[in-house]
Design a protein around this motif. Structure first.
Motif, PDB file in Angstrom:
ATOM      1  N   ALA A  10      41.629 -95.238  23.080  1.00 53.43           N
ATOM      2  CA  ALA A  10      41.356 -93.795  23.374  1.00 53.43           C
ATOM      3  C   ALA A  10      41.819 -93.245  24.458  1.00 53.43           C
ATOM      4  O   ALA A  10      42.459 -92.027  24.524  1.00 53.43           O
ATOM      5  N   GLY A  11      42.046 -94.056  25.605  1.00 52.60           N
ATOM      6  CA  GLY A  11      42.815 -93.442  26.712  1.00 52.60           C
ATOM      7  C   GLY A  11      44.187 -93.625  26.445  1.00 52.60           C
ATOM      8  O   GLY A  11      45.002 -92.557  26.774  1.00 52.60           O
ATOM      9  N   GLN A  12      44.756 -94.557  25.942  1.00 56.35           N
ATOM     10  CA  GLN A  12      46.169 -94.900  25.373  1.00 56.35           C
ATOM     11  C   GLN A  12      46.528 -93.471  24.606  1.00 56.35           C
ATOM     12  O   GLN A  12      47.557 -92.929  24.778  1.00 56.35           O
ATOM     13  N   GLN A  13      45.723 -93.225  23.608  1.00 60.93           N
ATOM     14  CA  GLN A  13      46.095 -92.355  22.551  1.00 60.93           C
ATOM     15  C   GLN A  13      45.963 -90.760  23.258  1.00 60.93           C
ATOM     16  O   GLN A  13      46.848 -89.815  23.139  1.00 60.93           O
ATOM     17  N   ALA A  14      45.031 -90.623  24.256  1.00 61.61           N
ATOM     18  CA  ALA A  14      44.999 -89.554  24.964  1.00 61.61           C
ATOM     19  C   ALA A  14      46.331 -89.312  25.857  1.00 61.61           C
ATOM     20  O   ALA A  14      47.104 -88.048  25.873  1.00 61.61           O
ATOM     21  N   LEU A  15      46.871 -90.282  26.468  1.00 59.88           N
ATOM     22  CA  LEU A  15      48.070 -90.280  27.157  1.00 59.88           C
ATOM     23  C   LEU A  15      49.269 -89.924  26.324  1.00 59.88           C
ATOM     24  O   LEU A  15      50.231 -89.085  26.546  1.00 59.88           O
ATOM     25  N   TRP A  16      49.346 -90.769  25.034  1.00 56.22           N
ATOM     26  CA  TRP A  16      50.527 -90.205  24.055  1.00 56.22           C
ATOM     27  C   TRP A  16      50.350 -88.859  23.505  1.00 56.22           C
ATOM     28  O   TRP A  16      51.233 -88.111  23.362  1.00 56.22           O
ATOM     29  N   THR A  17      49.030 -88.537  23.240  1.00 50.66           N
ATOM     30  CA  THR A  17      49.100 -86.893  22.868  1.00 50.66           C
ATOM     31  C   THR A  17      49.335 -86.134  23.681  1.00 50.66           C
ATOM     32  O   THR A  17      50.023 -85.094  23.532  1.00 50.66           O
ATOM     33  N   ALA A  18      49.159 -86.245  25.037  1.00 47.45           N
ATOM     34  CA  ALA A  18      49.584 -85.390  26.335  1.00 47.45           C
ATOM     35  C   ALA A  18      51.040 -85.405  26.271  1.00 47.45           C
ATOM     36  O   ALA A  18      51.409 -84.308  26.411  1.00 47.45           O
ATOM     37  N   LEU A  19      51.479 -86.454  26.124  1.00 42.98           N
ATOM     38  CA  LEU A  19      53.112 -86.713  26.242  1.00 42.98           C
ATOM     39  C   LEU A  19      53.822 -85.959  24.918  1.00 42.98           C
ATOM     40  O   LEU A  19      54.657 -85.241  25.030  1.00 42.98           O
ATOM     41  N   LEU A  20      53.137 -86.078  23.683  1.00 40.61           N
ATOM     42  CA  LEU A  20      53.817 -85.480  22.682  1.00 40.61           C
ATOM     43  C   LEU A  20      53.595 -83.825  22.732  1.00 40.61           C
ATOM     44  O   LEU A  20      54.361 -83.124  22.358  1.00 40.61           O
ATOM     45  N   LEU A  21      52.402 -83.412  23.590  1.00 38.86           N
ATOM     46  CA  LEU A  21      52.373 -81.851  23.673  1.00 38.86           C
ATOM     47  C   LEU A  21      53.176 -81.408  24.722  1.00 38.86           C
ATOM     48  O   LEU A  21      53.933 -80.415  24.438  1.00 38.86           O
ATOM     49  N   GLY A  22      53.021 -82.087  25.871  1.00 36.30           N
ATOM     50  CA  GLY A  22      53.922 -81.557  26.891  1.00 36.30           C
ATOM     51  C   GLY A  22      55.229 -81.704  27.233  1.00 36.30           C
ATOM     52  O   GLY A  22      55.990 -81.279  27.964  1.00 36.30           O
ATOM     53  N   GLY A  23      55.596 -83.135  26.759  1.00 34.87           N
ATOM     54  CA  GLY A  23      57.144 -83.601  27.041  1.00 34.87           C
ATOM     55  C   GLY A  23      58.337 -82.648  26.180  1.00 34.87           C
ATOM     56  O   GLY A  23      59.111 -82.494  27.140  1.00 34.87           O
ATOM     57  N   SER A  68      51.204 -73.867  16.347  1.00 33.52           N
ATOM     58  CA  SER A  68      50.255 -74.536  15.289  1.00 33.52           C
ATOM     59  C   SER A  68      50.580 -76.064  15.211  1.00 33.52           C
ATOM     60  O   SER A  68      49.617 -76.693  15.051  1.00 33.52           O
ATOM     61  N   ALA A  69      51.520 -76.554  15.574  1.00 35.63           N
ATOM     62  CA  ALA A  69      51.964 -77.814  15.342  1.00 35.63           C
ATOM     63  C   ALA A  69      51.103 -78.660  16.471  1.00 35.63           C
ATOM     64  O   ALA A  69      50.662 -79.449  16.294  1.00 35.63           O
ATOM     65  N   ALA A  70      51.231 -78.063  17.621  1.00 37.60           N
ATOM     66  CA  ALA A  70      50.225 -78.719  18.833  1.00 37.60           C
ATOM     67  C   ALA A  70      48.843 -78.590  18.647  1.00 37.60           C
ATOM     68  O   ALA A  70      48.137 -79.642  18.820  1.00 37.60           O
ATOM     69  N   ALA A  71      48.313 -77.436  17.929  1.00 39.46           N
ATOM     70  CA  ALA A  71      46.935 -77.402  17.728  1.00 39.46           C
ATOM     71  C   ALA A  71      46.637 -78.435  16.444  1.00 39.46           C
ATOM     72  O   ALA A  71      45.531 -79.178  16.493  1.00 39.46           O
ATOM     73  N   GLY A  72      47.523 -78.861  15.772  1.00 37.24           N
ATOM     74  CA  GLY A  72      47.470 -79.739  14.437  1.00 37.24           C
ATOM     75  C   GLY A  72      47.144 -81.255  15.226  1.00 37.24           C
ATOM     76  O   GLY A  72      46.224 -82.026  14.928  1.00 37.24           O
ATOM     77  N   ILE A  73      48.159 -81.574  16.156  1.00 36.03           N
ATOM     78  CA  ILE A  73      47.997 -82.785  17.074  1.00 36.03           C
ATOM     79  C   ILE A  73      46.726 -83.027  17.622  1.00 36.03           C
ATOM     80  O   ILE A  73      45.972 -83.800  17.379  1.00 36.03           O
ATOM     81  N   MET A  74      46.199 -81.958  18.255  1.00 33.64           N
ATOM     82  CA  MET A  74      45.096 -81.995  19.152  1.00 33.64           C
ATOM     83  C   MET A  74      44.004 -82.004  18.156  1.00 33.64           C
ATOM     84  O   MET A  74      42.827 -82.874  18.335  1.00 33.64           O
TER      85      MET A  74
END
Length: 92
Positions: A10-23, A68-74
Motif C-alpha cells: 500500500a505504501g509503494q502504491q501510494a508513492l507511485w500514485t503520487a508520482l503519477l499525479l505530481g510528476g 478528471s484523469a487525476a481524480a480517476g487515478i485517486m
C-alpha cells in the motif's frame, strides 16, 4: 500475503500514485521555468511576476485538462486501499 506485506505494498502504491499525479505537473513547471529563465537571462529583465504568472497559468490549465484523469487515478487507488484494509481487518 501477510499484513506487513500488504502495508508495504500500500505504501509503494501510494508513492507511485503520487508520482503519477505530481510528476507530469512538476515536469511542465520545470520546462516553463527554464524557458522563462532563459528569456530573463537574455533580456536581463529580473521580474518575479514574469516567472510566477506563466507557471501558475500553465498549472491551472493543466489541472483543468487533466483533473478528471487525476481524480480517476485517486479513486482507483482509494478503492484498492479500502478493499485491502477490509481484507486485513476482516469483514464482520
Amino acid at each position: 500475503m501477510g499484513d506487513g506485506d500488504t502495508i508495504a505494498l500500500a505504501g509503494q502504491q501510494a508513492l507511485w500514485t503520487a508520482l503519477l499525479l505530481g510528476g507530469p505537473l512538476l515536469v511542465l513547471l520545470l520546462v516553463i521555468g527554464m524557458a522563462i529563465a532563459v528569456v530573463q537571462a537574455l533580456t536581463q529583465i529580473q521580474e518575479a511576476a514574469l516567472a510566477f504568472v506563466p507557471k501558475m497559468l500553465a498549472l491551472g490549465i493543466a489541472l483543468l485538462l487533466g483533473g478528471s484523469a487525476a481524480a480517476g487515478i485517486m479513486r482507483g487507488f482509494t478503492t484498492t486501499l479500502f478493499d485491502r484494509i477490509v481484507a486485513v481487518g476482516g469483514a464482520g
